[in-house]
Design a protein around this motif. Structure first.
Motif, PDB file in Angstrom:
ATOM      1  N   MET A 257      37.923  39.883  44.847  1.00 29.41           N
ATOM      2  CA  MET A 257      38.170  38.782  43.979  1.00 29.41           C
ATOM      3  C   MET A 257      37.226  38.774  42.926  1.00 29.41           C
ATOM      4  O   MET A 257      36.036  39.020  42.929  1.00 29.41           O
ATOM      5  N   THR A 258      37.237  37.857  41.947  1.00 26.37           N
ATOM      6  CA  THR A 258      36.643  37.788  40.655  1.00 26.37           C
ATOM      7  C   THR A 258      35.707  36.424  41.145  1.00 26.37           C
ATOM      8  O   THR A 258      36.091  35.586  41.881  1.00 26.37           O
ATOM      9  N   SER A 259      34.738  36.260  40.346  1.00 24.71           N
ATOM     10  CA  SER A 259      33.925  35.169  40.568  1.00 24.71           C
ATOM     11  C   SER A 259      34.940  33.798  40.200  1.00 24.71           C
ATOM     12  O   SER A 259      34.506  33.055  40.745  1.00 24.71           O
ATOM     13  N   THR A 260      35.714  33.996  39.146  1.00 24.01           N
ATOM     14  CA  THR A 260      36.512  32.866  38.825  1.00 24.01           C
ATOM     15  C   THR A 260      37.467  32.609  39.842  1.00 24.01           C
ATOM     16  O   THR A 260      37.551  31.365  40.377  1.00 24.01           O
ATOM     17  N   THR A 261      38.000  33.574  40.282  1.00 24.95           N
ATOM     18  CA  THR A 261      39.054  33.380  41.536  1.00 24.95           C
ATOM     19  C   THR A 261      38.166  32.787  42.671  1.00 24.95           C
ATOM     20  O   THR A 261      38.879  31.821  43.209  1.00 24.95           O
ATOM     21  N   ASP A 262      36.931  33.213  43.059  1.00 24.49           N
ATOM     22  CA  ASP A 262      36.388  32.719  44.008  1.00 24.49           C
ATOM     23  C   ASP A 262      35.872  30.996  43.799  1.00 24.49           C
ATOM     24  O   ASP A 262      35.892  30.343  44.749  1.00 24.49           O
ATOM     25  N   PHE A 263      35.679  31.002  42.601  1.00 24.59           N
ATOM     26  CA  PHE A 263      35.392  29.419  42.313  1.00 24.59           C
ATOM     27  C   PHE A 263      36.564  28.586  42.466  1.00 24.59           C
ATOM     28  O   PHE A 263      36.763  27.604  42.874  1.00 24.59           O
ATOM     29  N   ILE A 264      37.605  29.070  42.105  1.00 26.30           N
ATOM     30  CA  ILE A 264      39.185  28.149  42.234  1.00 26.30           C
ATOM     31  C   ILE A 264      39.090  27.956  43.649  1.00 26.30           C
ATOM     32  O   ILE A 264      39.527  26.830  43.982  1.00 26.30           O
ATOM     33  N   ALA A 265      38.982  29.101  44.534  1.00 27.16           N
ATOM     34  CA  ALA A 265      39.138  28.948  46.003  1.00 27.16           C
ATOM     35  C   ALA A 265      38.256  27.928  46.483  1.00 27.16           C
ATOM     36  O   ALA A 265      38.543  26.914  47.434  1.00 27.16           O
ATOM     37  N   GLU A 266      37.015  27.976  46.001  1.00 32.85           N
ATOM     38  CA  GLU A 266      35.992  26.778  46.555  1.00 32.85           C
ATOM     39  C   GLU A 266      36.349  25.588  45.896  1.00 32.85           C
ATOM     40  O   GLU A 266      36.138  24.626  46.899  1.00 32.85           O
ATOM     41  N   LEU A 267      36.866  25.426  44.676  1.00 31.71           N
ATOM     42  CA  LEU A 267      37.398  23.899  44.519  1.00 31.71           C
ATOM     43  C   LEU A 267      38.473  23.589  45.220  1.00 31.71           C
ATOM     44  O   LEU A 267      38.433  22.540  46.028  1.00 31.71           O
ATOM     45  N   ILE A 268      39.349  24.545  45.532  1.00 33.31           N
ATOM     46  CA  ILE A 268      40.628  23.899  46.553  1.00 33.31           C
ATOM     47  C   ILE A 268      40.083  23.652  47.818  1.00 33.31           C
ATOM     48  O   ILE A 268      40.609  22.717  48.662  1.00 33.31           O
TER      49      ILE A 268
END
Length: 96
Positions: free
Chosen positions: A1-12
């Motif tokens: 996963m990319t850092s952006t995808t990781d951050f989206i998952a963290e937000l969710i």
């Protein structure tokens, strides 16, 4: 996963566990969201949507009022941030 995808998952994840977040954690996540959205918009060649600008204002206000927000308002702000970042990521990936 990319850092952006990781951050989206963290937000969710955070949106699903708002009762476990401190005011500082909430504000930090919202501030990171604002920075991420601004950075992604700056990297995109296409003009940003009005929705992104409106969301940035809403996220800034939510970050500043984090101590006064209800759990539902925190959840909504985090989900809005994740949605905008996900949309920008899709648009950015489509440009490549």
């Amino acid at each position: 996963m990319t850092s952006t995808t990781d951050f989206i998952a963290e937000l969710i994840r955070a949106a699903n566990e708002t009762d476990k977040l401190t005011v500082h954690e909430t504000s930090r996540l919202l501030d990171r969201s604002i920075d991420t959205i601004r950075d992604m918009r700056a990297r995109m060649s296409a003009a940003s949507s009005h929705r992104s600008r409106d969301v940035l204002i809403d996220l800034r206000v939510a970050s500043e009022r984090a101590s006064a927000l209800s759990l539902e308002e925190i959840r909504d702000a985090l989900i809005d941030a994740a949605d905008v970042i996900r949309t920008l990521k899709i648009e950015f990936d489509g440009e490549r």
